[in-house]
Motif scaffolding. Structure first.
Motif, PDB file in Angstrom:
ATOM      1  N   LEU A 185       0.851  -1.178   0.000  1.00 39.78           N
ATOM      2  CA  LEU A 185       0.000   0.000   0.000  1.00 39.78           C
ATOM      3  C   LEU A 185       0.890   1.233   0.000  1.00 39.78           C
ATOM      4  CD1 LEU A 185      -2.574   1.701   0.341  1.00 39.78           C
ATOM      5  CD2 LEU A 185      -2.469   1.211   2.816  1.00 39.78           C
ATOM      6  N   VAL A 186       0.703   2.082  -1.002  1.00 41.65           N
ATOM      7  CA  VAL A 186       1.495   3.302  -1.135  1.00 41.65           C
ATOM      8  C   VAL A 186       0.591   4.504  -0.908  1.00 41.65           C
ATOM      9  CG1 VAL A 186       2.958   4.695  -2.644  1.00 41.65           C
ATOM     10  CG2 VAL A 186       2.997   2.193  -2.835  1.00 41.65           C
ATOM     11  N   GLY A 246       6.929  -8.359  -8.800  1.00 45.00           N
ATOM     12  CA  GLY A 246       5.855  -9.331  -8.643  1.00 45.00           C
ATOM     13  C   GLY A 246       4.888  -9.092  -7.517  1.00 45.00           C
ATOM     14  N   ALA A 247       4.849  -7.885  -6.967  1.00 47.19           N
ATOM     15  CA  ALA A 247       3.916  -7.583  -5.884  1.00 47.19           C
ATOM     16  C   ALA A 247       2.611  -7.006  -6.430  1.00 47.19           C
ATOM     17  CB  ALA A 247       4.543  -6.607  -4.896  1.00 47.19           C
ATOM     18  N   ARG A 248       1.592  -7.018  -5.595  1.00 44.54           N
ATOM     19  CA  ARG A 248       0.332  -6.345  -5.890  1.00 44.54           C
ATOM     20  C   ARG A 248       0.390  -4.972  -5.227  1.00 44.54           C
ATOM     21  NH1 ARG A 248      -5.725  -8.045  -3.823  1.00 44.54           N
ATOM     22  NH2 ARG A 248      -6.901  -7.122  -5.555  1.00 44.54           N
ATOM     23  N   VAL A 249      -0.148  -3.942  -5.902  1.00 49.54           N
ATOM     24  CA  VAL A 249       0.010  -2.578  -5.401  1.00 49.54           C
ATOM     25  C   VAL A 249      -1.340  -1.899  -5.234  1.00 49.54           C
ATOM     26  CG1 VAL A 249       1.038  -0.310  -5.796  1.00 49.54           C
ATOM     27  CG2 VAL A 249       2.258  -2.376  -6.516  1.00 49.54           C
ATOM     28  N   ALA A 250      -1.532  -1.321  -4.054  1.00 54.55           N
ATOM     29  CA  ALA A 250      -2.676  -0.453  -3.781  1.00 54.55           C
ATOM     30  C   ALA A 250      -2.141   0.950  -3.523  1.00 54.55           C
ATOM     31  CB  ALA A 250      -3.450  -0.944  -2.559  1.00 54.55           C
ATOM     32  N   VAL A 251      -2.880   1.957  -3.950  1.00 52.03           N
ATOM     33  CA  VAL A 251      -2.441   3.336  -3.763  1.00 52.03           C
ATOM     34  C   VAL A 251      -3.577   4.197  -3.237  1.00 52.03           C
ATOM     35  CG1 VAL A 251      -0.717   3.206  -5.593  1.00 52.03           C
ATOM     36  CG2 VAL A 251      -3.015   4.041  -6.133  1.00 52.03           C
ATOM     37  N   LEU A 269      -7.147   1.186  -6.351  1.00 51.42           N
ATOM     38  CA  LEU A 269      -7.104   2.639  -6.387  1.00 51.42           C
ATOM     39  C   LEU A 269      -8.061   3.210  -5.352  1.00 51.42           C
ATOM     40  CD1 LEU A 269      -7.357   2.936 -10.271  1.00 51.42           C
ATOM     41  CD2 LEU A 269      -5.256   2.822  -8.910  1.00 51.42           C
ATOM     42  N   VAL A 270      -7.551   4.037  -4.455  1.00 49.16           N
ATOM     43  CA  VAL A 270      -8.364   4.592  -3.366  1.00 49.16           C
ATOM     44  C   VAL A 270      -8.263   6.117  -3.383  1.00 49.16           C
ATOM     45  CG1 VAL A 270      -8.801   4.625  -0.891  1.00 49.16           C
ATOM     46  CG2 VAL A 270      -7.891   2.540  -1.964  1.00 49.16           C
ATOM     47  N   ASN A 271      -9.396   6.770  -3.560  1.00 50.76           N
ATOM     48  CA  ASN A 271      -9.451   8.225  -3.443  1.00 50.76           C
ATOM     49  C   ASN A 271      -9.654   8.558  -1.970  1.00 50.76           C
ATOM     50  OD1 ASN A 271     -10.220  10.979  -3.366  1.00 50.76           O
ATOM     51  ND2 ASN A 271     -11.024  10.864  -5.453  1.00 50.76           N
ATOM     52  N   TYR A 272      -8.600   9.047  -1.325  1.00 49.85           N
ATOM     53  CA  TYR A 272      -8.682   9.247   0.133  1.00 49.85           C
ATOM     54  C   TYR A 272      -9.658  10.353   0.515  1.00 49.85           C
ATOM     55  CZ  TYR A 272      -5.453  13.213  -0.460  1.00 49.85           C
ATOM     56  OH  TYR A 272      -4.854  14.392  -0.845  1.00 49.85           O
ATOM     57  N   ARG A 273     -10.052  11.190  -0.435  1.00 54.75           N
ATOM     58  CA  ARG A 273     -11.037  12.229  -0.141  1.00 54.75           C
ATOM     59  C   ARG A 273     -12.460  11.663  -0.086  1.00 54.75           C
ATOM     60  NH1 ARG A 273      -8.253  17.044  -0.803  1.00 54.75           N
ATOM     61  NH2 ARG A 273      -6.478  16.957  -2.270  1.00 54.75           N
ATOM     62  N   ARG A 281      -3.503   7.863 -13.468  1.00 53.44           N
ATOM     63  CA  ARG A 281      -2.080   7.750 -13.799  1.00 53.44           C
ATOM     64  C   ARG A 281      -1.452   6.593 -13.033  1.00 53.44           C
ATOM     65  NH1 ARG A 281       1.445   6.985 -16.564  1.00 53.44           N
ATOM     66  NH2 ARG A 281       3.315   8.237 -16.938  1.00 53.44           N
ATOM     67  N   CYS A 282      -1.843   6.394 -11.795  1.00 51.58           N
ATOM     68  CA  CYS A 282      -1.338   5.259 -11.019  1.00 51.58           C
ATOM     69  C   CYS A 282      -1.737   3.936 -11.666  1.00 51.58           C
ATOM     70  CB  CYS A 282      -1.858   5.318  -9.584  1.00 51.58           C
ATOM     71  SG  CYS A 282      -1.204   6.682  -8.594  1.00 51.58           S
ATOM     72  N   ALA A 283      -2.965   3.880 -12.168  1.00 44.82           N
ATOM     73  CA  ALA A 283      -3.434   2.662 -12.844  1.00 44.82           C
ATOM     74  C   ALA A 283      -2.602   2.397 -14.091  1.00 44.82           C
ATOM     75  CB  ALA A 283      -4.907   2.796 -13.198  1.00 44.82           C
ATOM     76  N   GLU A 284      -2.267   3.440 -14.841  1.00 45.56           N
ATOM     77  CA  GLU A 284      -1.432   3.281 -16.034  1.00 45.56           C
ATOM     78  C   GLU A 284      -0.059   2.711 -15.677  1.00 45.56           C
ATOM     79  OE1 GLU A 284      -1.191   7.103 -17.806  1.00 45.56           O
ATOM     80  OE2 GLU A 284      -3.313   7.180 -18.383  1.00 45.56           O
ATOM     81  N   LEU A 285       0.426   3.046 -14.493  1.00 46.13           N
ATOM     82  CA  LEU A 285       1.731   2.560 -14.052  1.00 46.13           C
ATOM     83  C   LEU A 285       1.674   1.149 -13.487  1.00 46.13           C
ATOM     84  CD1 LEU A 285       2.977   5.824 -12.302  1.00 46.13           C
ATOM     85  CD2 LEU A 285       3.733   4.933 -14.511  1.00 46.13           C
ATOM     86  N   GLY A 286       0.451   0.626 -13.279  1.00 53.18           N
ATOM     87  CA  GLY A 286       0.314  -0.755 -12.830  1.00 53.18           C
ATOM     88  C   GLY A 286      -0.397  -0.961 -11.518  1.00 53.18           C
ATOM     89  N   ALA A 287      -0.823   0.109 -10.853  1.00 53.81           N
ATOM     90  CA  ALA A 287      -1.502  -0.058  -9.563  1.00 53.81           C
ATOM     91  C   ALA A 287      -2.775  -0.878  -9.727  1.00 53.81           C
ATOM     92  CB  ALA A 287      -1.824   1.308  -8.961  1.00 53.81           C
TER      93      ALA A 287
END
Length: 324
Positions: A144-145, A164-169, A188-192, A179-185
């Motif tokens: 989680l980033v 080889g990890a799974r990524v949440a942002v 996707l969580v909108n913290y607002r 843009r995060c999805a384009e990079l491979g995330a």
């Protein structure tokens, strides 16, 4: 030479391009003729008087740069005048010249130009030392980033996916999440608009994140523990949300979790050199073959460092670079 000086602690207008003495090149050091320098949150803290340079380092801001070798000090091998390099710095990147311990130099990767290379050393060494060497992220685990659209975040996504990890942002806008999805995330969580704890638990079937890379600090401490998987690791690298929080040790113990926090800038030269060597071994091949690429929001002339800081403190995605 000319460098960006901080006239007094304050807002971006205290950054002034002014003439200063040339740096001296000591034994084991290399003098770099700077072409570009990455802009980092630590530079803003230094400008505000909240993050002093380590003793013996340059008083000017700038924790990374790229350029050409201008001179080589005694005892240095492997680098020659004219080599194109990028460097991890204790300070001094916002300048025409900077002296660097040779162990903190890296060759510019194939396929990366000198301007873009100025955005590489600090972010890659930070992510590698905290996420992989420190928190031991492994293939198949979930990272989680927080701040997925930041310079740190955009690189952490790519590196984690490459291994080889799974990524949440988390990020604060649909545009940054896209843009995060384009990079491979993957998550996707909108913290607002969303609760990242609930979203991570749902995405991992209640298990949580194995590693959390956190730039927020105090504000997210309790919720990070909630979002943590059993035996999970939290790596705190920033404190945009404050420096003091109450820690529920029972909640952390129930997860068998751990929390680490490390500043790259203040580490001894030998430690930084070891991190740089690991990055060259493990990450440089990913840059050369295009699997990892820095995301550059904008470039600005060096004497417009004040505008670069305003951009960093405002809305941006990826790295901001100063150029000569």
């Amino acid at each position: 030479m000319y460098a960006i000086s901080i006239t007094e602690p304050g807002d971006a207008d205290v950054l002034v391009w002014t003439q200063v003495p040339d740096p001296e090149v000591g034994e084991g050091e290399v003098l770099v003729d700077v072409v570009s320098a990455g802009v980092n949150r630590a530079d803003v803290l230094q400008r505000q008087g909240r993050y002093a340079p380590p003793p013996g380092t340059s008083p000017y801001p700038g924790l990374e740069c790229a350029g050409r070798v201008a001179a080589v000090g005694a005892g240095v091998s492997g680098f020659h005048v004219g080599d194109e390099v990028c460097a991890l710095l204790g300070g001094g990147g916002y300048a025409e010249l900077v002296a660097v311990p040779a162990g903190q130099l890296l060759p510019v990767p194939e396929g990366i130009d000198l301007v873009t290379a100025g955005a590489l050393p600090e972010v890659l060494c930070t992510v590698w030392s905290n996420v992989f060497a420190g928190a031991r992220l492994a293939a198949g685990q979930t990272l989680l980033v927080h701040g997925g659209g930041s310079g740190i975040g955009t690189v952490a996504i790519q590196l984690a996916k490459a291994f080889g990890a799974r990524v949440a942002v988390t990020a604060g806008s649909a545009e940054k999440l896209a843009r995060c999805a384009e990079l491979g995330a993957d998550v996707l969580v909108n913290y607002r608009e969303q609760d990242f704890v609930q979203e991570i638990q749902a995405a991992t079937e209640g298990r949580g994140a194995d590693v959390i890379l956190d730039i927020i600090g105090a504000k997210y401490l309790a919720r990070n523990i909630e979002a943590l998987a059993p035996n999970g690791r939290i790596s705190v690298i920033g404190f945009q949300g404050g420096v003091t929080a109450e820690l529920n040790l029972q909640a952390l113990m129930a997860k068998r979790g751990s929390i680490t926090s490390a500043s790259l800038r203040a580490r001894p030269v030998a430690e930084k050199s070891a991190i740089v060597a690991e990055v060259r071994e493990h990450v440089w091949p990913l840059l050369a073959d295009g699997r990892v690429r820095p995301v550059v929001d904008r470039t600005l002339p060096m004497d417009e460092a004040a505008q670069a800081h305003r951009a960093l403190e405002g809305d941006h995605t990826g790295k901001i670079i100063l150029t000569r």
